[in-house]
Design a protein around this motif. Sequence first.
Motif, PDB file in Angstrom:
ATOM      1  N   LYS A 172     -33.341  51.258  30.934  1.00  0.00           N
ATOM      2  CA  LYS A 172     -33.699  50.133  31.666  1.00  0.00           C
ATOM      3  C   LYS A 172     -32.643  49.174  32.311  1.00  0.00           C
ATOM      4  CE  LYS A 172     -37.158  49.116  28.962  1.00  0.00           C
ATOM      5  NZ  LYS A 172     -37.347  50.131  27.950  1.00  0.00           N
ATOM      6  N   THR A 173     -31.578  49.091  31.208  1.00  0.00           N
ATOM      7  CA  THR A 173     -30.633  48.137  31.566  1.00  0.00           C
ATOM      8  C   THR A 173     -29.740  48.765  32.708  1.00  0.00           C
ATOM      9  OG1 THR A 173     -30.656  47.891  29.195  1.00  0.00           O
ATOM     10  CG2 THR A 173     -28.828  46.560  30.312  1.00  0.00           C
ATOM     11  N   LEU A 174     -29.304  50.058  32.494  1.00  0.00           N
ATOM     12  CA  LEU A 174     -28.619  50.776  33.498  1.00  0.00           C
ATOM     13  C   LEU A 174     -29.395  50.633  34.979  1.00  0.00           C
ATOM     14  CD1 LEU A 174     -26.244  52.270  34.529  1.00  0.00           C
ATOM     15  CD2 LEU A 174     -27.185  54.264  33.440  1.00  0.00           C
ATOM     16  N   CYS A 228     -36.301  39.960  33.590  1.00  0.00           N
ATOM     17  CA  CYS A 228     -36.894  39.273  32.259  1.00  0.00           C
ATOM     18  C   CYS A 228     -36.833  40.285  31.435  1.00  0.00           C
ATOM     19  CB  CYS A 228     -38.185  38.733  32.422  1.00  0.00           C
ATOM     20  SG  CYS A 228     -38.339  37.181  33.525  1.00  0.00           S
ATOM     21  N   ASP A 229     -35.755  40.779  30.460  1.00  0.00           N
ATOM     22  CA  ASP A 229     -35.865  41.556  29.646  1.00  0.00           C
ATOM     23  C   ASP A 229     -36.829  41.509  28.378  1.00  0.00           C
ATOM     24  OD1 ASP A 229     -34.965  44.132  28.635  1.00  0.00           O
ATOM     25  OD2 ASP A 229     -33.017  43.331  27.768  1.00  0.00           O
ATOM     26  N   GLU A 230     -37.332  42.762  27.950  1.00  0.00           N
ATOM     27  CA  GLU A 230     -38.421  42.672  27.005  1.00  0.00           C
ATOM     28  C   GLU A 230     -39.427  41.516  27.254  1.00  0.00           C
ATOM     29  OE1 GLU A 230     -38.208  44.666  24.687  1.00  0.00           O
ATOM     30  OE2 GLU A 230     -36.122  45.443  24.671  1.00  0.00           O
ATOM     31  N   GLY A 231     -39.745  41.472  28.644  1.00  0.00           N
ATOM     32  CA  GLY A 231     -40.558  40.517  29.238  1.00  0.00           C
ATOM     33  C   GLY A 231     -42.084  40.717  28.898  1.00  0.00           C
ATOM     34  N   VAL A 244     -36.384  45.097  18.710  1.00  0.00           N
ATOM     35  CA  VAL A 244     -36.209  45.521  20.170  1.00  0.00           C
ATOM     36  C   VAL A 244     -34.774  45.715  20.573  1.00  0.00           C
ATOM     37  CG1 VAL A 244     -38.582  44.332  20.592  1.00  0.00           C
ATOM     38  CG2 VAL A 244     -36.512  42.860  20.677  1.00  0.00           C
ATOM     39  N   GLY A 245     -34.797  46.414  21.700  1.00  0.00           N
ATOM     40  CA  GLY A 245     -33.470  46.496  22.229  1.00  0.00           C
ATOM     41  C   GLY A 245     -32.003  46.870  21.837  1.00  0.00           C
ATOM     42  N   LEU A 246     -32.005  47.012  20.582  1.00  0.00           N
ATOM     43  CA  LEU A 246     -30.713  47.123  19.604  1.00  0.00           C
ATOM     44  C   LEU A 246     -30.387  48.595  19.832  1.00  0.00           C
ATOM     45  CD1 LEU A 246     -30.539  45.304  16.390  1.00  0.00           C
ATOM     46  CD2 LEU A 246     -29.499  44.662  18.553  1.00  0.00           C
TER      47      LEU A 246
HETATM   48 MG   LIG Z   1     -33.664  47.043  26.687  1.00  0.00          MG
END
Ligand SMILES: [Mg+2]
Length: 940
Positions: free
Chosen positions: A359-361, A457-460, A752-754
């Motif tokens: 999602k980041t990319l 908003c990441d991990e929104g 999350v996210g790592l």
């Molecule tokens: Mg992420």
Amino acid sequence: MFYFLINFKRCTLVKRAVQLNMRRSAAPSQVLGNAGKKPRFTPPGKCTAVCLKNDTKEMDQEIKLKEIDEKEGGASLLSKINIKNQNENSTQSVESTGKVKTKACFSINKCSKAEKKTLNVPKADALYLPTSGTAKEEAAQEAPDCLVKYFSVVWCKASKKKHKKWEGDAILITKGKSVILKDMEGKDIGRGTGYKAKELDSLDEGQTLMVGGKEIEVMSVISADDFNSGRCFQAGIGTHETDVSALSQTSTKLFCKPFKNVCQPSTKENMLRDSQSCKPRHDPNATNSLVMPRPNASHQWMFNKAGLPVVDVVVDPYIASNLRPHQREGIIFLYECVMGMRVGGRSGAILADEMGLGKTLQCIALVWTLLRQGPYGCRPVLKRALVVTPGSLVKNWKKEFQKWLGSERIKVFTVDQDHKVEEFISSPLYSVMIISYEMLLRSLDQIQAVEFNLLICDEGHRLKNSTIKTTTALTSLSCERRIILTGTPIQNDLQEFYALIEFVNPGILGSLSTYRKIYEEPIVRSREPSATEEEKELGEKRAAELTRLTGLFILRRTQEVINKFLPPKKESIIFCRPTALQLELYRKLLSSRVITSCLQGRLENSPHLICIGALKKLCNHPCLLFKAIKEKSCDPMSEEYDESSLYEGVIDVFPQDYTSDTFCETDSGKLQVLVKLLAAIHELNSSERVVLVSNYTQTLNVLQDVCKHYGYSYTRLDGHTPVSQRQHIVDAFNSKFSPAFIFLLSSKAGGVGLNLVGASHLILYDIDWNPATDIQAMARVWRDGQKHAVHIYRLLTTGSIEEKIYQRQISKQDLSGAVVDLSKTSEHTHFSIEELKNLFTLHEDSSCVTHDLLECDCMGKVDHQNTSSEKPPVSRSCQLEQNHGKPNSKKPLSMSQLMQWKHFSGQHQTLADPFLERIKENVSFIFQNVTNPTSPPNKT
Ligand SMILES: [Mg+2]
Ligand SMILES: Nc1ncnc2c1ncn2[C@@H]1O[C@H](COP(=O)(O)OP(=O)(O)OP(=O)(O)O)[C@@H](O)[C@H]1O
């Protein structure tokens, strides 16, 4: 001649309609100019000049209001209105809320007849209509065989005034002799019965009707489908075909030379100059180019008032060349959303792709594109973008920007203790600011002063509550282009779902109360076991409509889209035999007075939660229980009566010289397995590393002692790790030069996210009630960038509470559509007595209770894999799913899914897996599944 007459009448009618419409102006539909509600031409022959005359007369009719006798109106009438028609003596008594309780009579101004016709309704006895149930059902009570009809109407209080002031729009439902009036929030505002069925049946546009104390005028007929889907309650957003057609139009990839716009540039010379100077930034015809859809005519009309040339927006090939197919689609989707091409006038999106799909990319590609380009006159759409993310991911975002764009293309600014927002504001270098949610709250004033054109908003999913500070802070930013990123399913709770939608596209679902009436209540009702067929049908239709509407700006893809790019993943659920000490302590706890009284239903102060906590500690290691008992006994002032009483006599079960300071691996079944497993990995795959996950800091301490004891180098990230150090710890571990063999991770802190792709083995030492926590943790290693085959091990203590939690997890995962907890009770604090009995039972004789529940005939003797043709069901986690929760087997769906996994008892002679072979001594049972078995490792 006849034609002329008709046309003359038509003109008169239109004129009349205009007059009427002017008076209706207070009704929202009129303000919004809803075409469907504007007066329409009545076909010739249907209406005459006489009708018009009478129509006016009818408007002038005398409506007398007077108090009527209490007795006549029923017991609890607050105020009653007796409306007397000039022509007929008929009475109607209503509650002030609009509910008809007794006699109903009304007047219909019927244009379809040559003469005005006022209808008389025979006096009917009081009829109480139920307040629950579907409108159709309610209206059907009186005349079950009649057709239900729906009308869009305007209403006002009954008055004798000549010029009505319409107060609002409403929906009228008629069936047989009854009517129900609902406001645009779906609330009942009037009911009536005793009308003439034939008259109601032929009710049509332009006619008026008395419903309760309200006068209504029919604006248009609504289809049953519009009512059932709830579409008629929407303010016209995303309801029209045009939205979808706009979509398909915009999705065509066509490179045209900058063309003449719908808004003409002022001069030919300007046009020529603009079209010559305005070229796409990158070649749209190059192989693998990613070209954004062109805006359609209406978009240009709205957003290109200056008539600038339209030019193709092409994603920089530098980044586009790295994109996976689903990411290319995702970028187009995000582009269309934030450009207002998907839902007219809205520019929000939710990208809810499963974890690890990049999602980041996708966002980076979007931001980079819009910072440099735009569809009109080559003008960039964005000047500044703001990314808000959990503290532990701020640096990761910066790293990803560098990873995909290099350091010379873009400069991103991360806010931390040493780099304040002011610096960003004063420096012309930066166009992207990355900030944590916590820091955002602290620097809100400064941030509000900056004009951001895009907010990510990441991990929104944390914005699922609209009243929390973070949500209100973010909402206060004037930026309209808003994107929520989340890997967690967001449709499990319809109220939280509303909050997320409201954040990205405010107002699209109406007010909260409208949403509840139109969507939430019917959907929830339809899922209840007592729901009628009609309620089920209505709920499904509303759910489908909500999905359709929100689907315009929510995108979710599952892990499958990326599986083929990932190396194989082998998952093993390992049931570890408890030790003798654990069994004895377990029995002792189960026989305590507290647990006995829990099972008798005495649950004040939630003693069961303390009991569950103690059993979970015991499963991890008896020393954790020992420590808790000691701490309790050192604290005689403690008011925790239940806890002290639970521990009564437990200390005597421990050996006399027991101490919690030095751990002993032979005291815990799971720890024994863990120690052997680590040794096997270290020995067999010495270059590979391990992520070791627990939910508890104290357990992580024990695991850390294990590392020290065996000389394994380790690194650790838990809730106490300063946010500023987290990314550094992660990077250091992922580096191929890292000396660390083990990464100790608290699943709550780092779930999350790592990205922990430096490890290819992940061990979940304990289990959480919420499957999402565990899934989040497991997704850290099997993701893009992973070069080795991945091994995931989940350790469970055989026959214990851990197995029960696991069973609850997997049945919840698949049945969540049906069992979703709408009462807002926390998922692991409320249990029925039956559930508690199950939780507080120790199964000493079973080698795997979960396998016993499968009713599998393999007896665990052989390497078994169910070969039945039954397809593993697809996991459903969405409240909006329609064919929810009807497992055709007695077993929960995912139990049968588990059956598809290879499974075998620990006593099995030879295990093909070299790691499992080394631990089988302490293992009673294993389930194993391999995803992507043929995918070669080292494939990225
Ligand atoms: Mg992420
Ligand atoms: N096209 C790609 N090629 C190679 N690696 C990729 C690609 N897309 C993403 N990645 C890598 O995959 C990893 C996961 O990406 P990312 O962190 O954006 O996932 P996510 O969707 O945000 O997941 P989560 O929900 O867990 O945060 C990152 O290391 C990222 O650099």
